[in-house]
Design a protein around this motif. Structure first.
Motif, short mmCIF file in Angstrom:
data_model
loop_
_atom_site.label_atom_id
_atom_site.label_comp_id
_atom_site.label_asym_id
_atom_site.label_seq_id
_atom_site.Cartn_x
_atom_site.Cartn_y
_atom_site.Cartn_z
N MET A 138 0.81 -1.22 0.00
CA MET A 138 0.00 0.00 0.00
C MET A 138 0.84 1.27 0.00
O MET A 138 0.54 2.20 -0.74
CB MET A 138 -0.92 0.03 1.23
CG MET A 138 -1.79 1.28 1.29
SD MET A 138 -2.70 1.47 2.82
CE MET A 138 -3.72 0.03 2.77
N VAL A 139 1.90 1.32 0.83
CA VAL A 139 2.62 2.58 1.02
C VAL A 139 4.12 2.48 0.76
O VAL A 139 4.84 3.46 0.94
CB VAL A 139 2.38 3.16 2.44
CG1 VAL A 139 0.92 3.50 2.64
CG2 VAL A 139 2.87 2.21 3.53
N GLY A 140 4.60 1.33 0.34
CA GLY A 140 6.03 1.17 0.09
C GLY A 140 6.82 0.94 1.37
O GLY A 140 6.30 1.04 2.48
N LYS A 141 8.09 0.62 1.18
CA LYS A 141 8.96 0.36 2.34
C LYS A 141 9.12 1.61 3.20
O LYS A 141 9.09 1.53 4.43
CB LYS A 141 10.33 -0.13 1.88
CG LYS A 141 10.32 -1.53 1.34
CD LYS A 141 11.73 -1.95 0.91
CE LYS A 141 11.71 -3.34 0.30
NZ LYS A 141 13.06 -3.73 -0.16
N THR A 142 9.31 2.77 2.57
CA THR A 142 9.48 3.99 3.38
C THR A 142 8.19 4.30 4.13
O THR A 142 8.23 4.75 5.27
CB THR A 142 9.91 5.19 2.51
OG1 THR A 142 8.95 5.40 1.48
CG2 THR A 142 11.29 4.97 1.91
N GLY A 143 7.05 4.05 3.51
CA GLY A 143 5.77 4.27 4.19
C GLY A 143 5.60 3.33 5.37
O GLY A 143 5.08 3.73 6.42
#
Length: 185
Positions: A138-143
């Motif tokens: 949904m939001v990526g690794k950084t998210g």
């Protein structure tokens, strides 16, 4: 009201070590005025707070979902009320905000993914591999890392606020009363 030793610091009692911070975020909210009793902590807090509040990979709406769910889980009225107003400003509607106090089944699928991650971090102190995969999708690794950092930062604020609860700032209390009194706790 805050215990006497932890009342929000007033301008007349503001520590010199963080004098430059009073005009910014630290002087605007009572939680940071409480934190000003420990100027070195408040100084160190600044960069993390800037990242979490202004530069998160979650974006403003998803960040508010995470913060509101955590405020609910911590039973932190100050943080809940503060972020109802912020969530409305970020574009969340009242029904979506209200759902964050309920079961995951009554939320939209994306909100349930985020709120479920908050619940897992609070209850189990980690995300299960499949849950982490869902968050990353949904939001990526950084998210995903920002979600965990947001929960950690706001847990710390919740501990402070639940231990030494300050009054809600008048402007926030007024906005809450005008915009969403039914959501206030």
């Amino acid at each position: 009201m805050s215990p006497a030793g932890f009342a929000p610091r007033q301008d007349s009692d503001w520590p010199d070590m963080v004098a430059d911070m009073r005009a910014g975020f630290a002087g605007q909210l009572n939680v940071y005025r409480i934190m000003a009793h420990h100027p070195a902590l408040l100084r160190a807090w600044g960069d993390l707070r800037t990242h979490i509040v202004q530069n998160t990979a979650l974006g403003p709406q998803r960040a508010e979902v995470v913060i509101l769910r955590l405020a609910h889980r911590l039973d932190c009225a100050y943080e809940w009320n503060q972020h109802v107003v912020r969530a409305l400003a970020a574009g969340l509607d009242k029904g979506r905000i209200a759902s964050l106090r309920g079961s995951l089944a009554q939320m939209t699928a994306p909100d349930a993914t985020l709120a479920g991650a908050v619940d897992a971090l609070v209850d189990h102190k980690r995300l299960a591999p499949a849950q982490l995969d869902d968050v990353v999708a949904m939001v990526g690794k950084t998210g995903a890392l920002d979600l965990m950092a947001t929960v950690g930062m706001y847990m710390t604020l919740g501990f402070i606020l639940n231990t030494a609860p300050p009054d809600l700032e008048p402007a926030i209390a007024q906005a809450l009363a005008q915009q969403a009194p039914e959501l206030a706790v």
